[in-house]
Motif scaffolding. Structure first.
Motif, mmCIF file in Angstrom:
data_model
loop_
_atom_site.group_PDB
_atom_site.id
_atom_site.type_symbol
_atom_site.label_atom_id
_atom_site.label_comp_id
_atom_site.label_asym_id
_atom_site.label_seq_id
_atom_site.Cartn_x
_atom_site.Cartn_y
_atom_site.Cartn_z
ATOM 1 N N UNK A 126 9.768 -2.659 66.762
ATOM 2 C CA UNK A 126 10.668 -1.630 67.280
ATOM 3 C C UNK A 126 11.611 -1.048 66.236
ATOM 4 N N UNK A 127 11.387 -1.363 64.963
ATOM 5 C CA UNK A 127 12.233 -0.790 63.900
ATOM 6 C C UNK A 127 12.349 0.735 63.982
ATOM 7 N N UNK A 182 17.616 1.757 72.954
ATOM 8 C CA UNK A 182 16.168 1.954 73.013
ATOM 9 C C UNK A 182 15.420 0.664 72.690
ATOM 10 N N UNK A 183 15.862 -0.027 71.656
ATOM 11 C CA UNK A 183 15.220 -1.289 71.286
ATOM 12 C C UNK A 183 15.366 -2.304 72.409
ATOM 13 N N UNK A 184 16.544 -2.412 72.963
ATOM 14 C CA UNK A 184 16.797 -3.368 74.044
ATOM 15 C C UNK A 184 15.867 -3.124 75.223
ATOM 16 N N UNK A 185 15.784 -1.876 75.661
ATOM 17 C CA UNK A 185 14.982 -1.559 76.839
ATOM 18 C C UNK A 185 13.491 -1.726 76.580
ATOM 19 N N UNK A 186 13.048 -1.416 75.373
ATOM 20 C CA UNK A 186 11.625 -1.555 75.055
ATOM 21 C C UNK A 186 11.246 -3.021 74.903
ATOM 22 N N UNK A 187 12.115 -3.814 74.310
ATOM 23 C CA UNK A 187 11.841 -5.246 74.178
ATOM 24 C C UNK A 187 11.743 -5.919 75.536
#
Length: 495
Positions: free
Chosen positions: A377-378, A429-434
């Motif tokens: 997710x970088x 965005x990273x939080x929700x995708x993870x």
């Protein structure tokens, strides 16, 4: 930069381990029927889904942006919300609603109605920014609406459409949950089966490497297609609203088609989730649901913190530098996001097993899983940081430097406050995708660790749909918020 190392470690280790297998073992694996069959099945599915997404995505974007369609905001929202439903949740919904649904065609349908927003959103944005004068000139010269659409409009949005279509193909290559639930064997499922069930480590390595090559070819095409689109957006921007084409007698058919699309993409998942959740809530173990929710929250939070810490230096560098080195740095960071989660997870598992100091410290631990999330997710974090940093004037830093402020003080008092919104957006965005990530979680999670995604996977695997439904519903609720905000932003773009 640490982000570059993080992005390259899994791919480099996978290549090294595959090379260690030896030429004869690799040749033997490449000649096996399962590799040829997996390639054919994956390409056939990707081709079908991509073509369907192109047609649907362009059509919905054109209807929203260029016609007198009523309730355009609602249509735009319904064409964006399918992204809030992870493909494995959509597959679970269809499988729960229609127990015999499995194989190629249902997999193609589910992936299409889940992925067409990847085309709709960029094409709608491109149409909102394109100059309608060329279309009006074409019609004033006697060209009809259809000829104008194919000769003028479609050419204007072609880069955005092609880039979106290539992203759809990339998504099909990387999908694991949906094809597994719907029992259609693609590359990702073959890799997982070879590793977890067949204990065929060499076969899993070769399959993963072959999938990496396919994915990088698609990624190279996406970069090539995206560049003209970026140039086109800089060269033209609409300064006025277009003349909207009347739908006329075709209006009922248009609304019927949009209604069918909404039912397939949102109605079936919504009805299935509601039905099975009502059955499952009464029997669900609250401690189990809360445990999976809490685990998903803290792992995703840790992934967001680590990812932001890695991408802030890279995002600032890429935003303020031009040239081949900055471009190469940005592309390297995007490599991890382009690769399937099952490939990243498999590479890190092999590294944790075979590298002594990694095994001693990180094998079967949460930090390794969080690192896997960060690698995947970088780009989500970097894209937001880069966009925010690009809007901040570098002259402020130069003025501060001329007044004697050192690098640390300039960063703390100028750069950080100006880029804070982008950093927060990237972290979100990273939080929700993870929260939704499945294959990497299955491969890297410590023993006994369960997230919302893995609980859903476990219960679906044994057809316990009522037990799985509460977890699926929680994932969708969490995912819907950013997609709704994104659709509103796209809907507001224009003159």
């Amino acid at each position: 930069m640490p982000a570059i190392v993080a992005a390259l470690v899994p791919v480099a280790y996978l290549a090294w381990r595959t090379g260690q297998a030896g030429g004869s073992a690799i040749a033997e694996q490449l000649g096996r029927p399962r590799l040829i069959e997996a390639t054919g099945r994956t390409l056939m599915l990707a081709g079908t889904v991509t073509a369907a997404c192109l047609v649907i995505g362009i059509a919905t974007a054109f209807l929203v942006s260029r016609t007198d369609l009523r309730l355009r905001a609602a249509v735009n929202l319904s064409a964006s919300l399918p992204l809030a439903v992870p493909t494995y949740v959509a597959a679970f919904s269809w499988r729960a609603a229609f127990p015999g649904a499995e194989g190629f065609w249902i997999s193609a349908l589910v992936l299409t109605v889940s992925s067409f927003p990847y085309v709709h959103l960029p094409v709608a944005a491109a149409l909102s920014r394109s100059d309608p004068a060329l279309e009006e000139q074409s019609r004033s010269l006697g060209e009809g609406p259809w000829r104008t659409f194919f000769k003028v409009t479609l050419r204007q949005v072609a880069p955005a459409a092609v880039a979106g279509a290539l992203l759809c193909a990339l998504y099909v290559f990387s999908d694991f949950g949906a094809v597994s639930i719907l029992n259609y064997r693609t590359f990702t499922q073959e890799i997982y089966v070879a590793w977890r069930l067949g204990f065929d480590h060499t076969g899993a390595l070769v399959l993963a490497s072959a999938l990496v090559l396919l994915t990088l070819i698609v990624l190279a095409g996406e970069w090539a297609a995206a560049a003209p689109g970026r140039r086109a957006r800089r060269e033209s921007a609409s300064s006025r609203a277009p003349v909207r084409l009347p739908l006329g007698r075709g209006r009922p058919l248009v609304y019927l088609g949009l209604a069918v699309l909404a039912v397939l993409s949102l109605g079936v998942p919504g009805w299935s989730l509601a039905r099975w959740t009502l059955d499952g809530v009464s029997t669900a173990d609250p401690a189990e649901v809360w445990g999976a929710t809490w685990t998903s929250l803290y792992l995703s939070g840790a992934a967001a913190i680590l990812t932001v810490a890695l991408v802030v230096p890279v995002g600032l560098y890429v935003a303020r530098r031009r040239g081949p080195l900055a471009a190469a740095t940005e592309r390297i960071v995007y490599v991890g996001y382009a690769l399937p989660g099952v490939v990243i997870g498999l590479s890190l598992v092999f590294m944790a097993i075979n590298v002594d100091w990694v095994r001693e410290r990180f094998y079967q631990t949460a930090p390794l899983l969080v690192f896997g999330y960060a690698v995947l997710l970088l780009p989500l974090g970097m894209g937001a940081v880069k966009a925010s940093a690009a809007q901040a004037s570098p002259q402020l830093g130069q003025v501060a430097a001329s007044l004697g402020a050192g690098p640390v003080r300039r960063f703390a008092t100028i750069t950080l406050p100006l880029t804070a919104p982008g950093i927060a957006a990237g972290a979100a965005l990273v939080f929700l995708t993870a929260m939704k990530e499945l294959p990497a979680t299955l491969l890297l999670r410590p023993s006994g660790t369960e997230t919302l995604a893995t609980r859903l996977w476990t219960y679906t695997d044994v057809a316990a749909f009522s037990a799985a439904a509460p977890y699926a519903a929680l994932i969708v609720v969490v995912s819907a918020v950013p997609i709704w905000l994104l659709s509103r932003r796209i809907g507001r773009q224009g003159p």
